[in-house]
Write an enzyme that holds these catalytic residues in place. Sequence first.
Site, PDB file in Angstrom:
ATOM      1  N   LYS A  52       0.844  -1.202   0.000  1.00  0.00           N
ATOM      2  CA  LYS A  52       0.000   0.000   0.000  1.00  0.00           C
ATOM      3  C   LYS A  52       0.873   1.243   0.000  1.00  0.00           C
ATOM      4  O   LYS A  52       1.995   1.236   0.517  1.00  0.00           O
ATOM      5  CB  LYS A  52      -0.929   0.012   1.221  1.00  0.00           C
ATOM      6  CG  LYS A  52      -2.016  -1.054   1.174  1.00  0.00           C
ATOM      7  CD  LYS A  52      -3.029  -0.862   2.293  1.00  0.00           C
ATOM      8  CE  LYS A  52      -4.167  -1.876   2.169  1.00  0.00           C
ATOM      9  NZ  LYS A  52      -5.194  -1.678   3.221  1.00  0.00           N
ATOM     10  N   LYS A  73      -0.944  -2.091  -9.981  1.00  0.00           N
ATOM     11  CA  LYS A  73      -0.812  -0.922  -9.126  1.00  0.00           C
ATOM     12  C   LYS A  73      -2.064  -0.081  -9.342  1.00  0.00           C
ATOM     13  O   LYS A  73      -2.323   0.383 -10.459  1.00  0.00           O
ATOM     14  CB  LYS A  73       0.448  -0.153  -9.518  1.00  0.00           C
ATOM     15  CG  LYS A  73       0.904   0.904  -8.534  1.00  0.00           C
ATOM     16  CD  LYS A  73       2.259   1.458  -8.969  1.00  0.00           C
ATOM     17  CE  LYS A  73       2.783   2.494  -7.984  1.00  0.00           C
ATOM     18  NZ  LYS A  73       4.104   3.029  -8.411  1.00  0.00           N
ATOM     19  N   ASP A 167      14.022   7.203  -5.898  1.00  0.00           N
ATOM     20  CA  ASP A 167      13.456   6.574  -4.696  1.00  0.00           C
ATOM     21  C   ASP A 167      13.962   5.140  -4.562  1.00  0.00           C
ATOM     22  O   ASP A 167      13.189   4.204  -4.363  1.00  0.00           O
ATOM     23  CB  ASP A 167      11.929   6.599  -4.740  1.00  0.00           C
ATOM     24  CG  ASP A 167      11.303   6.276  -3.374  1.00  0.00           C
ATOM     25  OD1 ASP A 167      12.027   6.373  -2.355  1.00  0.00           O
ATOM     26  OD2 ASP A 167      10.113   5.923  -3.331  1.00  0.00           O
ATOM     27  N   GLU A 406      14.914  -7.082 -28.345  1.00  0.00           N
ATOM     28  CA  GLU A 406      15.431  -7.518 -29.642  1.00  0.00           C
ATOM     29  C   GLU A 406      16.185  -8.833 -29.493  1.00  0.00           C
ATOM     30  O   GLU A 406      16.055  -9.742 -30.328  1.00  0.00           O
ATOM     31  CB  GLU A 406      16.344  -6.447 -30.238  1.00  0.00           C
ATOM     32  CG  GLU A 406      15.606  -5.203 -30.727  1.00  0.00           C
ATOM     33  CD  GLU A 406      16.536  -4.108 -31.198  1.00  0.00           C
ATOM     34  OE1 GLU A 406      16.083  -3.256 -31.979  1.00  0.00           O
ATOM     35  OE2 GLU A 406      17.709  -4.090 -30.770  1.00  0.00           O
TER      36      GLU A 406
END
Length: 486
Positions: A52, A73, A167, A406
């Site tokens: 959460k 999400k 982050d 690729e």
Amino acid sequence: MGCTSSKKRRIRSMSTFMLNQINELKILPSTFIKINDQPFTKVYQSGRTLGKGAFGEVRFCIHKKTAHRRAVKIFKKSKFSENNSLQKLFEEIEILKLLDHPNIIRAYEFFEDSEDFYIVMEHCKGGELFDAIVRRKCFKEHEAALIMRQLFSCLAYLHSKKIAHRDLKPENILLDDKSDCWGIKLIDFGAATHYENGQFLHGSLGTPYYIAPEVLADCYTEKCDLWSAGVIMYILLTGKPPFDGTTEVEILNHIKEEKYNSESTTSFKALSREAKDLIKHLLVPEKERISASDALEHDWIKNNFQEPPTSDEVIKASLSNLLGFKNENKIKDAIITFIVTQLASSQDLREAREIFRKLDQNGDGKLSREELENGFENLDGFSPEILDQIMDEVDTDNNGYIDYTEFLKAATDIRKFTSVANLQNAFDAFDKDGSGKISAEELKYVLKDENSEDIEMWNELIKQVDQNGDGEIDLKEFSDLLSKHF
């Protein structure tokens, strides 16, 4: 014979403009990462909550038709009180669409309804690296080097694309499998942003313990990611954070001082000289901090990083597949791209993924001609001349490198994924109206968008596959096209 001759005549008679249009059409992983106009609950069965956050939650989900296990999400629209927050969501989506790296989470599709936005992504059953740290307390140096080499590779790749994550923390690193550190996935690009060379970034983003001191001063560059990586490395090796405190304010004050726990910590003292040296080059003022590419070349990474064993037969098979790959038809290329990026599981691609990383000697997430030569030069029958053939056929976007997808398309034995069910699922993705035929308009919508080039180019692509001359592609024609790959 007649079909082949007819096709050659069509190609010869095609205008230079039409040929250029077709040649300029790029089939990328992002081609199929789109907003699905169906309700999320019609396509997926939602399961347990995996995590959460401030704007919503992450849940386990299963694709109802294919039974593929994924994560979603979910963002609550009610949480977006400002336009800036909504813009950051759209920026996260656009960044995810750009990324094609074995250690960065893959997005599959997006949904939107009156209450929520949904981003559907890979599901990693190993959970968060944070939980692994809690379980194990600390890692041996060769295990930590395995994780850090993958993380530095992610950062070198992101920074080459002028993207800062901003982050980094163990909660944003997932493991493919709980018992295996080979296969991390970097997630959560909600704080990520584009930047230009020499540009300073702003916004105090990140998490206490991992945030760089210059971020606290609100003027920094992409090297904030290297500071966070240094904190993660320190924690992996010692089981403790380098900047500690009883309160958040105390922790942040220690970070501003840029003095981490070193010789006073028993577990740090026990580390090798090379490990200490790399940490010393990461947890330093920004101007002195090394880049992700430099970190990949550090002695600690090179001396401790161990490739998983790969047999010569597997490597030879990959080379054989690369040599046999022909980029001769845009629709076939699109089908293979869809199967590899949307239908094949992480486990399905594990072998090819490991060979890619083995070949990627500098860890930048793409393969150069030199890396291919170094990786294959000891195999019987290999010669430098065949590299030109491989680069011409496999480098479909003509950027001078072989990108991750690729490589997967060309080096994988695609027959493993061409079951009746997978072919039907791939066909259905192109057959948007469910009529059992793929029209030029549908091809245009799937491979570009409804406002793209004139329909004539798409009609020409249909003609190259259309065996019965009805102006559309049926399932047999779709399947026959792929069978020519073998």
